[in-house]
Design an enzyme around this catalytic site. Structure first.
Site, PDB file in Angstrom:
ATOM      1  N   LEU A  81      26.422  65.139 -12.711  1.00  0.00           N
ATOM      2  CA  LEU A  81      26.415  66.604 -12.801  1.00  0.00           C
ATOM      3  C   LEU A  81      25.045  67.167 -12.425  1.00  0.00           C
ATOM      4  O   LEU A  81      24.941  68.118 -11.638  1.00  0.00           O
ATOM      5  CB  LEU A  81      26.790  67.047 -14.222  1.00  0.00           C
ATOM      6  CG  LEU A  81      26.603  68.537 -14.519  1.00  0.00           C
ATOM      7  CD1 LEU A  81      27.511  69.395 -13.649  1.00  0.00           C
ATOM      8  CD2 LEU A  81      26.835  68.836 -15.995  1.00  0.00           C
TER       9      LEU A  81
ATOM     10  N   SER B 171      22.356  61.475 -13.930  1.00  0.00           N
ATOM     11  CA  SER B 171      23.590  62.235 -14.170  1.00  0.00           C
ATOM     12  C   SER B 171      24.210  62.750 -12.879  1.00  0.00           C
ATOM     13  O   SER B 171      23.540  63.387 -12.062  1.00  0.00           O
ATOM     14  CB  SER B 171      23.245  63.438 -15.072  1.00  0.00           C
ATOM     15  OG  SER B 171      24.189  64.473 -14.915  1.00  0.00           O
TER      16      SER B 171
END
Ligand code: SPV
Ligand code: MG
Length: 294
Positions: A48, A46
């Site tokens: 993020l 990911s």
């Protein structure tokens, strides 16, 4: 360490399977190991979560080379395939194909590219999410496909039209264009608290290519609804990182307040657990084989 000969499911196999698959977020080697040992068959690197663990915002503050370094450690640690969040590809077609090639060389099984510009902003932050022009983004996809044409490397095209506030028609038009450009799967993203727009997209899409979803905001929808909608893959996109944030904060607050670690000893992983995760036993065995005996 020895490489296991057992057949592992490929990312392509996961995405093309007839049954719903689940891919778990990891953001470093440790979280990748934990997700694999828990039983997941694939990982989501990911953007993020990797940015957060490096102390950056999910706005392309981390460089593509930093991403490659993290993914390499994850791929060393885990043997299940890794789909890497490549954001918008770090620039134009040339940056996208370079990042994809380096990620492949360092162990990624596929890349997901979203149809935004550089720098991108996390889809749940603010409401400025300008979309890339369709033909320009298709050039990014085609460049990645051509660069890795001889490899089994999965290209997921992520449609941000619903995030950006456009409707279903724009989202479908883009998904079809990305399929024409050679994407292996479409990730349709939504920031709504229910799955309505995802499910209606899936209905109209009619499975031209496998659909990948990220139900971070519409987490209440039972996954059987995705099975019924013939969705291919669910990404649990950031939950190892968020679990770590909460657990670390709680342990910091308690140790600070209680001025002892006695109270939390049974609430943190044992050191033996950590040594087992990182396979210290293998090193001891190797020392037996390779170090001169004394
Ligand atoms: C990520 O995990 O970085 C994603 C998914 O891209 S999301 O944060 O939901 O946009
Ligand atoms: Mg991301």
């Amino acid at each position: 360490t020895a490489v296991s000969a057992a057949a592992k499911p490929s990312l392509r196999g996961i995405i093309q399977a007839n049954s719903l698959s689940f891919v778990m977020e990891a953001h470093d080697a440790l979280s990748a190991t934990i997700a694999e040992r828990a039983g997941f068959k694939g990982l989501w690197a990911s953007g993020l979560s990797i940015a957060s663990s490096l102390g950056y915002r999910d706005a392309n503050e981390a460089s593509w080379t930093q991403l490659v370094e993290v993914v390499e450690r994850m791929a060393d640690a885990a043997s299940i395939p890794i789909l890497v969040d490549g954001d918008s590809g770090f620039g134009n077609f040339n940056n996208a194909r370079l990042a994809a090639k380096k990620l492949f060389q360092h162990g990624a099984a596929g890349i997901c590219l979203e149809d935004k510009g550089f720098p991108k902003m996390n889809s749940f932050v603010g409401d400025r999410h300008p979309l890339a022009e369709v033909s320009e983004f298709c050039g990014r996809l085609r460049a990645v496909k051509d660069t890795l044409a001889s490899e089994d490397f999965v290209l997921v095209a992520r449609v941000e039209a619903l995030i950006a506030g456009y409707g279903q028609e724009e989202a479908l038009m883009r998904a079809h264009a990305y399929a024409d450009a050679g994407a292996d799967a479409i990730l349709i993203h939504s920031r709504k608290a229910d799955a309505s727009e995802i499910l209606s997209f899936a209905k109209d899409w009619s499975n031209r290519l496998p659909l990948v979803i990220v139900p971070t905001k519409y987490y209440r929808t039972p996954v059987d609804e995705y099975r019924a909608a013939k969705i291919s893959t669910v990404i649990w996109a950031n939950h190892n990182m968020r679990a770590a944030v909460l657990a670390m904060r709680q342990v910091c607050e308690r140790i600070l307040r209680e001025e002892t670690i006695a109270g939390i000893e049974n609430e943190v992983a044992t050191l033996d657990d950590v040594f087992d995760l990182l396979n210290y036993r293998e090193l001891a065995e190797a020392e037996g084989r390779y170090l001169p005996s004394v």
